[in-house]
Design a protein around this motif. Structure first.
Motif, PDB file in Angstrom:
ATOM      1  N   UNK A 111       0.857  -1.190   0.000  1.00 14.39           N
ATOM      2  CA  UNK A 111       0.000   0.000   0.000  1.00 14.39           C
ATOM      3  C   UNK A 111       0.887   1.232   0.000  1.00 14.39           C
ATOM      4  N   UNK A 112       0.553   2.184  -0.843  1.00 14.17           N
ATOM      5  CA  UNK A 112       1.347   3.396  -0.960  1.00 14.17           C
ATOM      6  C   UNK A 112       0.484   4.599  -0.593  1.00 14.17           C
ATOM      7  N   UNK A 113       1.141   5.595   0.014  1.00 14.28           N
ATOM      8  CA  UNK A 113       0.395   6.819   0.290  1.00 14.28           C
ATOM      9  C   UNK A 113       1.181   7.995  -0.266  1.00 14.28           C
ATOM     10  N   UNK A 114       0.486   9.053  -0.538  1.00 15.26           N
ATOM     11  CA  UNK A 114       1.121  10.210  -1.163  1.00 15.26           C
ATOM     12  C   UNK A 114       0.622  11.482  -0.494  1.00 15.26           C
ATOM     13  N   UNK A 115       1.512  12.458  -0.373  1.00 17.70           N
ATOM     14  CA  UNK A 115       1.103  13.757   0.174  1.00 17.70           C
ATOM     15  C   UNK A 115       1.585  14.860  -0.756  1.00 17.70           C
ATOM     16  N   UNK A 116       0.664  15.731  -1.097  1.00 20.06           N
ATOM     17  CA  UNK A 116       1.000  16.845  -1.988  1.00 20.06           C
ATOM     18  C   UNK A 116       0.755  18.145  -1.245  1.00 20.06           C
ATOM     19  N   UNK A 121      -2.059  24.282   0.498  1.00 21.80           N
ATOM     20  CA  UNK A 121      -3.001  23.232   0.914  1.00 21.80           C
ATOM     21  C   UNK A 121      -2.302  21.886   0.874  1.00 21.80           C
ATOM     22  N   UNK A 122      -2.744  20.980   1.751  1.00 21.83           N
ATOM     23  CA  UNK A 122      -2.155  19.638   1.772  1.00 21.83           C
ATOM     24  C   UNK A 122      -3.206  18.622   1.337  1.00 21.83           C
ATOM     25  N   UNK A 123      -2.812  17.715   0.419  1.00 18.32           N
ATOM     26  CA  UNK A 123      -3.715  16.687  -0.094  1.00 18.32           C
ATOM     27  C   UNK A 123      -3.090  15.325   0.129  1.00 18.32           C
ATOM     28  N   UNK A 124      -3.889  14.377   0.626  1.00 10.42           N
ATOM     29  CA  UNK A 124      -3.389  13.021   0.860  1.00 10.42           C
ATOM     30  C   UNK A 124      -4.237  12.003   0.132  1.00 10.42           C
ATOM     31  N   UNK A 125      -3.582  10.887  -0.240  1.00 10.62           N
ATOM     32  CA  UNK A 125      -4.348   9.778  -0.811  1.00 10.62           C
ATOM     33  C   UNK A 125      -3.568   8.499  -0.597  1.00 10.62           C
ATOM     34  N   UNK A 126      -4.285   7.368  -0.788  1.00 11.24           N
ATOM     35  CA  UNK A 126      -3.675   6.072  -0.541  1.00 11.24           C
ATOM     36  C   UNK A 126      -4.147   5.093  -1.603  1.00 11.24           C
ATOM     37  N   UNK A 127      -3.286   4.145  -1.987  1.00  7.82           N
ATOM     38  CA  UNK A 127      -3.739   3.143  -2.953  1.00  7.82           C
ATOM     39  C   UNK A 127      -2.971   1.854  -2.746  1.00  7.82           C
ATOM     40  N   UNK A 264      -8.204  13.613  -0.342  1.00  3.91           N
ATOM     41  CA  UNK A 264      -9.007  13.940   0.829  1.00  3.91           C
ATOM     42  C   UNK A 264      -9.462  15.383   0.903  1.00  3.91           C
ATOM     43  N   UNK A 265      -8.884  16.277   0.176  1.00  2.00           N
ATOM     44  CA  UNK A 265      -9.134  17.690   0.438  1.00  2.00           C
ATOM     45  C   UNK A 265      -9.681  18.412  -0.784  1.00  2.00           C
ATOM     46  N   UNK A 266     -10.737  17.875  -1.369  1.00  2.00           N
ATOM     47  CA  UNK A 266     -11.402  18.510  -2.508  1.00  2.00           C
ATOM     48  C   UNK A 266     -10.496  18.716  -3.713  1.00  2.00           C
ATOM     49  N   UNK A 267      -9.559  17.832  -3.931  1.00  2.00           N
ATOM     50  CA  UNK A 267      -8.799  17.907  -5.171  1.00  2.00           C
ATOM     51  C   UNK A 267      -9.473  17.023  -6.196  1.00  2.00           C
ATOM     52  N   UNK A 268      -9.367  17.407  -7.451  1.00  2.00           N
ATOM     53  CA  UNK A 268      -9.872  16.545  -8.522  1.00  2.00           C
ATOM     54  C   UNK A 268      -8.758  15.591  -8.917  1.00  2.00           C
ATOM     55  N   UNK A 269      -9.104  14.521  -9.624  1.00  2.00           N
ATOM     56  CA  UNK A 269      -8.075  13.568 -10.030  1.00  2.00           C
ATOM     57  C   UNK A 269      -8.026  12.414  -9.044  1.00  2.00           C
ATOM     58  N   UNK A 270      -6.891  11.680  -9.007  1.00  2.01           N
ATOM     59  CA  UNK A 270      -6.816  10.507  -8.146  1.00  2.01           C
ATOM     60  C   UNK A 270      -5.359  10.058  -8.039  1.00  2.01           C
TER      61      UNK A 270
END
Lengths: 285, 772
Positions: A111-116, A121-127, A264-270
């Motif tokens: 499992x990988x996670x990413x932070x932008x 603003x900070x955006x997080x996601x996991x896959x 997680x923070x109202x970003x478009x895309x994935x």
């Protein structure tokens, strides 16, 4: 959406429109519509694959609908990708809005996670990277003629053969490139009705749109993706203005919403972790 | 519970019969003298007492008044009045035959029910149409169409070109109950709304009730369209029909036993596919595109107090493209009814009904060979009692039960990639009991009030799931056949009052509460034959509506003009929408994809109608607002419902030019549907995606169209009539948008544009009509 209910939906809706336009004097034309604008929203498209190529993130902004397709690129963002061993890798900006790193190679099961961190603003996601699905082979076949088909407008079926791993939910996306040009539309697959079967996915290549010539190289990437990415592509198809998978975004859609996203923070895309299996075939008549 | 109600009422019957020794009853059936057809809502008026009654839906009337000699006047629109003096010493049973108006069409004297019924009746938000009124309304392809005519009334709005169904006072398409001889019709139209399934030659009476329905109706929260077909002449054989450019129809009726029994066979078919070879394409030549309707009826009167009716309806739309694709859908229904007169005051009707709607898609292409089907099936038993206590009081009570079988979807595969798959059937029992009282409190006050109790039992066999936040099933429970999984019920009070200000003016008010236990899930905002009917379950609760309405009614110039102003407010609970990104097709877990909220609608309806003269017609205007509020949609903020039509205007005019020509026209205008359009766009992997902001924040372009019709009477005699009708649908070729799609420009892929698909341009037609 499952591959075959997708076909069913497409066919049923096509039948509709065929039959409607058959009988009635219906017509289609471009019209002027006034749309209000929207503040540019951030779009982050990020992924990690298992084939040793770079992990990347592209960060852009949206624009008003009738403006030309020029999308502002977001620079100076900090993009960090983590694996489940706790290692972190920062992506470097290699071009405006494009970030990459080649220090990490994905593995199925991890499992990988990413932070932008962009524009304050900070955006997080996991896959999670799913099990690899191997593309067995490809073949090409001439499709039956359509009504009123003219010379040079033939269609071809590109067959993609692979075996669906049984007992697991599998999701795929096919990226098809003809002479280095990626076909638009998200072509996706789900094994809801076909678990464990030998699969033959049939993609229509329309010479009317593509201008195929003998000797053209057709490359296919079979990406095995997780459910979150599948949901994104599936819902994105109903808002896709291009390609055969989406008939544009229609006013008749029953649940007209923006694609589901794992940001997680109202970003478009994935953000997607996926495996890649490639093959290619030369176009001959 | 229902038994208690019935016993209570039989007790009252006994008591009142004893007390009524001073009164006598005149009762019987009112029929057409030439065909024996029962007349619905005919007028029976006692001149000396200034009171009267109307015949019921089977032509039965009963009036109880003090003993004595009176002059009775029997009348009905389109028929000659009958006046007789009867000495009512004892109760008398008299069947009345009314003679149709003479065939000289220049006479336009219209008497009878229509006189001041709109002012004096307690029926609020109700319009009753008899086919004589419908014949002159211009509709597509030369055929009078009951659904299209209803959509010209205030408060009733068409769902748009290409959509079957209609909206009533802001309600959804599935909130309208449509009955054909008491059988539920699930899809009332053919060819995506172009035609209705009702052959107007065979319709006797049609009643539209916009929400404040009396207690004998229920099951849908917005409206009832109750259509009664003709029974067939029991005196002689008749043929009626028409031959037209795209469809033809034929009705044959006649006696089984003269004056006692009759039959009616009525059929209609289009043959649009005959014209396909003209397009010159071989592939299309093997395509099919047609629909048909077939109505079969028979009835027999055993005695003056018993009559049996048997009817069946079969209809189907068939589309096919070579062998590759086939798509068909349709309704089938069958009804067995028994009228029984317990006494001169107590009339009953008991019915057993079967009804089925299904669609099927078959695909035979490449290696794939599969068929997809879905549908709903009902078995329905009901019994209705009408007790005509006296000229001022009428009671109605009864019960109704439906056993529903839902077939949400099945894929049968004979080969290829697709596996066979079936979404489990669902079963349910819908029950209701009701009691209604219609009373004339005084010359000025009339009330019509009642109570209905309805319930729904969700039955096994079946499997029930519960879901977590991500819609993953977490528990599963299986039920046997007949086991009750869940149940719901509630009281539905109904009330309406009329205050007669003077003979031509009245004020009316009404309140009603309604429950709905079955729901139509649509795969897009346009209704399609592949929409799925679903039951109420643990997750999907019954829809409930409360409606209040108030109206002012006035007739002018001896009923030459009718006018009304009505306002209404309706709120709806447990409304259903899909959640974002819902997985709709063949989903065993479709319930997990639904979200729930409330809706409300309010409006003002204006209506002006001219009844007599060479020029007749009406104008309807509705100003309204319909909104929905769902916690999971649009961030919980309320949004316009798709069917929110701010303005809805219809103008209909019919002009008789001399003896032979009739010219008719209608013009419709309404505010475009509320829709979601993109406000922005962005790029993912070379694909341009639309960006949405709020739900239904935009409007489709306004809809308007003009239809014209011209009928020339070729010949008319006592026993036959022939005419030819020319009509034009959408006379000025307005391109009303069916869909608007946002896509990449073909000329410049870097740009995006809006593309409108308009379905029906101008459609002319000719039909030759005959009857003999």
């Amino acid at each position: 959406m499952k591959n075959h209910t997708y076909i069913i939906k497409e066919l049923m809706l096509s039948l509709f429109f065929i039959s409607l336009s058959l009988v009635f004097i219906s017509c289609e034309d471009v019209i002027e519509i006034e749309l209000t604008g929207v503040d540019p929203a951030i779009v982050i498209e990020a992924g990690i694959s298992d084939d040793g190529s770079v992990s990347s993130a592209i960060i852009t902004k949206s624009t008003d609908f009738f403006e030309p397709g020029v999308y502002e690129k977001v620079s100076n963002a900090i993009v960090v990708i983590n694996d489940d061993d706790g290692n972190s890798y920062q992506m470097m900006e290699v071009d405006d809005g494009e970030y990459q790193t080649d220090l990490i190679t994905g593995q199925s099961g991890s499992t990988y996670s990413i932070e932008v961190n962009a524009e304050g603003q900070i955006y997080n996601a996991e896959s999670s990277m799913p099990i690899k699905i191997v593309l067995d082979s490809l073949s090409l076949e001439l499709a039956p003629d359509r009504p009123n088909q003219e010379e040079g407008e033939e269609r071809y079926f590109l067959h993609i053969y692979f075996k669906d791993p049984p007992e697991i939910d599998n999701y795929c996306r096919f990226k098809i490139t003809v002479e280095e040009e990626l076909l638009t539309g998200f072509i996706i697959y789900e094994d809801k009705f076909t678990d464990g079967n030998d699969i033959d996915v049939r993609i229509i290549l329309d010479n009317k749109e593509l201008d195929l010539n003998i000797g053209d190289l057709i490359e296919v990437d079979l990406l095995s993706i997780d459910k979150a990415a599948f949901d994104f592509y599936n819902t994105a198809n109903s808002v896709n203005t291009a390609g055969s998978s989406g008939r544009g975004s229609s006013s008749t859609s029953a649940a007209p919403t923006n694609p589901v996203t794992n940001w997680n923070n109202k970003a478009l895309g994935f953000f997607s972790a996926y495996t890649v299996s490639q093959d290619s075939i030369i176009f001959e008549k | 519970m229902f038994n208690k109600f019935k016993m209570f009422f039989i007790a009252i019957l006994f008591a009142t019969t004893i007390l009524n020794a001073q009164n006598s009853t005149l009762s019987g059936f009112i029929t057409d003298a030439e065909t024996g057809e029962e007349l619905i809502s005919a007028n029976i008026y006692v001149i000396e007492l200034e009171t009267g009654t109307t015949s019921n839906e089977y032509g039965f009337y009963s009036i109880t008044i003090p003993k004595g000699e009176y002059t009775f006047r029997f009348s009905y629109t389109g028929y000659k009045k009958e006046t007789t003096t009867i000495n009512l010493k004892f109760s008398v049973s008299t069947n009345i035959e009314l003679v149709p108006d003479s065939y000289e069409i220049s006479e336009v004297v219209v008497q009878g029910k229509k006189d001041d019924h709109n002012v004096t009746s307690t029926e609020m938000g109700t319009t009753e149409i008899i086919p004589k009124e419908m014949q002159s309304v211009p509709v597509i392809l030369g055929e009078a169409d009951i659904l299209k005519t209803m959509q010209l009334l205030p408060g009733v709005s068409q769902a748009g070109d290409g959509n079957s169904g209609y909206f009533v006072r802001g309600g959804n398409i599935d909130q309208n109950l449509i009955l054909l001889d008491e059988a539920t019709v699930y899809n009332p139209s053919h060819l995506f709304g172009f035609f209705s399934v009702f052959n107007s030659d065979a319709i006797k009476n049609a009643k539209m009730i916009k929400g404040s329905m009396p207690a004998e109706y229920g099951g849908r929260i917005s409206s009832v369209l109750d259509i009664k077909m003709k029974e067939g002449s029991n005196k002689d054989f008749r043929f009626t029909g028409g031959i037209g450019l795209i469809s033809s129809r034929l009705s044959i009726e006649g006696p089984i036993v003269k004056d006692k029994g009759s039959f009616l066979i009525s059929g209609r078919r289009t043959y649009a596919d005959i014209f396909i070879p003209l397009f010159g394409d071989e592939a299309l030549t093997n395509s099919q595109l047609y629909f048909y309707d077939l109505n079969l009826k028979a009835n027999y009167r055993f005695s003056n107090s018993d009559r049996i009716y048997l009817s069946g309806y079969f209809g189907r739309d068939v589309l096919g493209y070579e062998d590759q694709f086939g798509f068909d859908w349709g309704n089938i229904s069958g009804t067995l009814r028994w009228n029984h007169l317990f006494s001169e005051k107590l009339f009953s009707n008991t019915s057993l009904i079967f009804s089925d709607y299904n669609y099927s898609v078959s695909i035979l292409s490449g290696d794939n060979d599969f068929e997809v089907t879905s549908g709903i099936r009902d078995i329905n038993f009901k019994s209705d009692f009408q007790y005509f206590y006296n000229s001022k009081n009428k009671f109605r009570f009864g019960f109704i039960g439906y056993y529903h079988t839902f077939l949400p979807g099945e894929i049968e595969s004979a080969g290829g990639n697709v596996n066979s798959y079936k979404v489990e059937n669902k079963y349910g029992l819908e029950l209701a009991g009701y009691l209604n009282h219609e009373v004339d409190l005084s010359h000025r006050w009339k009330l019509n009030y009642g109570l209905r109790y309805s319930g729904y039992l969700n039955l096994g066999p079946g499997t029930v799931y519960t879901y977590d936040e991500d819609n993953i099933p977490i528990t599963q429970e299986s039920y046997e056949g007949g086991e009750i999984i869940s149940n719901y019920g509630g009281f539905e009070p109904r009330f309406s009052a009329t205050y007669l200000i003077d003979e031509t003016t009245s004020l009316k008010g009404a309140y009603s509460r309604n429950y709905q236990y079955i729901h139509l899930l649509s795969t897009s905002t346009t209704s399609t034959p592949i929409d799925v009917w679903l039951p109420t379950t643990d997750v999907v609760k019954p829809e409930i509506a409360n409606q209040v309405s108030l109206g002012f009614f006035k007739n002018f110039l001896k009923n030459e003009y009718e006018s009304s102003v009505e306002v209404y407010y309706k709120n709806m609970e447990n409304q259903i929408e899909y959640e974002n990104g819902a997985d709709i097709y063949f989903n065993e877990h479709i319930e997990s994809q639904l979200v729930f909220g409330t809706g409300y609608s309010y409006g003002l309806e204006l209506y002006l109608k001219k009844n007599f003269g060479n020029l007749t017609g009406w104008i309807s205007y509705t100003l309204s607002k319909t909104e929905r509020e769902f916690p999971d949609i649009n961030n919980g903020e309320s949004f316009s419902a798709r069917q929110d039509r701010t303005h809805d205007l219809s103008i209909t005019a019919i002009y008789k030019l001399g003896k032979w020509w009739t010219f008719s026209t209608n013009w419709i205008y309404y505010t475009g549907d509320a829709v979601t359009f993109p406000s922005g766009k962005y790029n993912i992997d070379g694909n341009t995606l639309s960006l949405y902001t709020e739900r239904n924040g935009y409007r489709m372009p306004d809809y308007h169209r003009l239809d014209l019709g011209l009928t020339y009477l070729l010949s008319k005699s006592k026993s036959s009539e022939m005419s030819i009708t020319f009509s034009v649908y959408n006379a000025y070729h307005r391109k009303n948008a069916y869909t608007i799609t946002f896509q990449e420009s073909e000329t410049n892929p870097n740009n995006t544009e809006a593309v409108r698909l308009a379905l029906f341009g101008v459609v002319p037609s000719v039909t030759f009509n005959f009857s003999f």
